[in-house]
Design an enzyme around this catalytic site. Structure first.
Site, PDB file in Angstrom:
ATOM      1  N   ALA A   1      88.500  15.100  76.630  1.00 44.53           N
ATOM      2  CA  ALA A   1      88.458  16.423  77.243  1.00 44.53           C
ATOM      3  C   ALA A   1      87.224  16.560  78.118  1.00 44.53           C
ATOM      4  CB  ALA A   1      88.433  17.489  76.152  1.00 44.53           C
ATOM      5  N   LYS A   2      87.420  17.302  79.213  1.00 43.46           N
ATOM      6  CA  LYS A   2      86.317  17.486  80.149  1.00 43.46           C
ATOM      7  C   LYS A   2      85.164  18.269  79.527  1.00 43.46           C
ATOM      8  CE  LYS A   2      88.903  16.877  84.343  1.00 43.46           C
ATOM      9  NZ  LYS A   2      89.304  17.305  85.654  1.00 43.46           N
ATOM     10  N   ARG A   3      85.467  18.986  78.455  1.00 47.15           N
ATOM     11  CA  ARG A   3      84.407  19.810  77.872  1.00 47.15           C
ATOM     12  C   ARG A   3      83.516  18.996  76.923  1.00 47.15           C
ATOM     13  NH1 ARG A   3      89.083  20.869  75.487  1.00 47.15           N
ATOM     14  NH2 ARG A   3      89.139  20.388  73.271  1.00 47.15           N
TER      15      ARG A   3
END
Ligand code: GLU
Length: 338
Positions: A268-270
């Site tokens: 995930a980009k987070r």
């Protein structure tokens, strides 16, 4: 003078003999994570091992999702990793511009061609109607549920009266036949007739769809080999149908299995721990990252630090693993060691 002629000729001969052209085409809607970096590395290695030409293209056609700052950051991080390109937004090249938002005219022209050939139809379905088909079977992982073709058979009269009330999107009518291809990484692939349903090539708000833009650009830039993540595998039959409609040669495709977390979900980009920028800022050497990417890809049998260029002689599709890779927190900790 003679020397110049000789140099010119050498360049020309090299261009003619270079049959292989590949690219990395990120959308600057966020930061690069190690999964994106792995796709870029493998696309680059494939081309460098074949002495071909590599292109960087920024796919910012959806302006609301794209940021110039991300494009710049991606470019810096790819260079930091040890990759280079023969053509790209920062260095130019004969097929530029290499930024999709500057290529709109080409997409409009392509839409006209498809329209004249009877391959498009206006779609008036509302968001609510589209949401209602969300549970329908035969969707595409990358594109959501298959569109059932509701607007495909409207009469011209019907279309004209609906168009007075609502701006339609434009859909490409998928051919009703199986589409098959031999993927360089994943082997033989077959998709049922109409795979994924008719797809949007121009949204009602005027934004050109990814499938159309990527095909028009890859064809215009002479791309012969497309290497990218497996999340786009099921977009390929759509893109092949577009190539066929235009009468353009279809490139070869290679889809790299995804890196996933221990929960089995895509990176995930987070999650800062998997972001290239964070790893770099912590002082990790690029060779360490490349070593792990090569190991996860099956190119080496242990994750020892290596420069990207050192992997060129080792690249071979037969060694590239077809399995999804689980990135454990322990591996991430080792990767990020300074
Ligand atoms: N721009 C697309 C993305 O970042 C990839 C396009 C492609 O490789 O075909 O997901």
């Amino acid at each position: 003078m003679i020397r110049f002629c000789h140099l010119d000729l050498t360049c020309h001969v090299k261009a003619v003999l270079t049959l292989i052209r590949g690219r990395f085409a990120p959308t600057p809607s966020g930061r690069l994570h190690i999964g994106n970096a792995r796709s870029a590395l493998l696309a680059w290695l494939h081309i460098r091992a074949a002495e071909g030409q590599f292109i960087l293209r920024i796919e910012d056609i959806d302006k609301s999702r794209s940021r110039a700052a991300y494009a710049e950051q991606m470019t810096n991080e790819l260079r930091w990793l040890g990759l280079d390109w023969d053509e790209g937004p920062d260095i130019g090249g004969p097929y530029g511009p290499y930024v999709q938002s500057l290529r709109e005219e080409r997409f409009q022209h392509a839409l006209e061609t498809l329209g004249l050939n009877g391959k498009l139809y206006p779609c008036f379905c509302s968001r609510a109607e589209l949401a209602a088909i969300a549970s329908a079977p035969h969707g595409l992982e990358s594109e959501g549920p298959a569109y059932p073709g509701t607007c495909r058979h409207h009469t011209e009269e019907d279309r004209a009266s609906r168009a007075a009330a609502k701006q339609p999107s434009l859909r490409f009518a998928m051919p009703e036949r199986e589409i098959a291809f031999d993927d360089m990484a994943m082997g033989p692939q077959r998709f049922a007739p109409g795979a994924g349903g008719d797809f949007v090539v121009k949204r009602a708000d005027g934004v050109i769809g990814y499938q159309l833009a990527v095909v028009v650009d890859d064809a215009a830039m002479g791309v012969t080999h497309v290497v990218r993540g497996c999340d786009l595998l099921d977009s390929t039959p759509r893109q092949m149908a577009l190539y066929e409609s235009f009468g353009w040669p279809i490139p070869r495709f290679g889809h790299i299995p995804l890196l996933v977390g221990t929960d089995g979900r895509r990176l995930a980009k987070r999650d800062d721990a998997v972001m290239l920028g964070e790893i770099r800022a912590a002082g990790t050497k690029p060779e360490r990252v490349v070593g792990w990417l090569a190991y996860w890809s099956g190119l080496t049998d242990r994750p020892e630090p290596l420069a990207a260029a050192e992997l060129i002689p080792l690249f071979d599709w037969a060694s590239v693993s077809r399995d999804t890779v689980v990135v454990t927190p322990e591996a991430l900790r080792e990767l990020a060691c300074v």
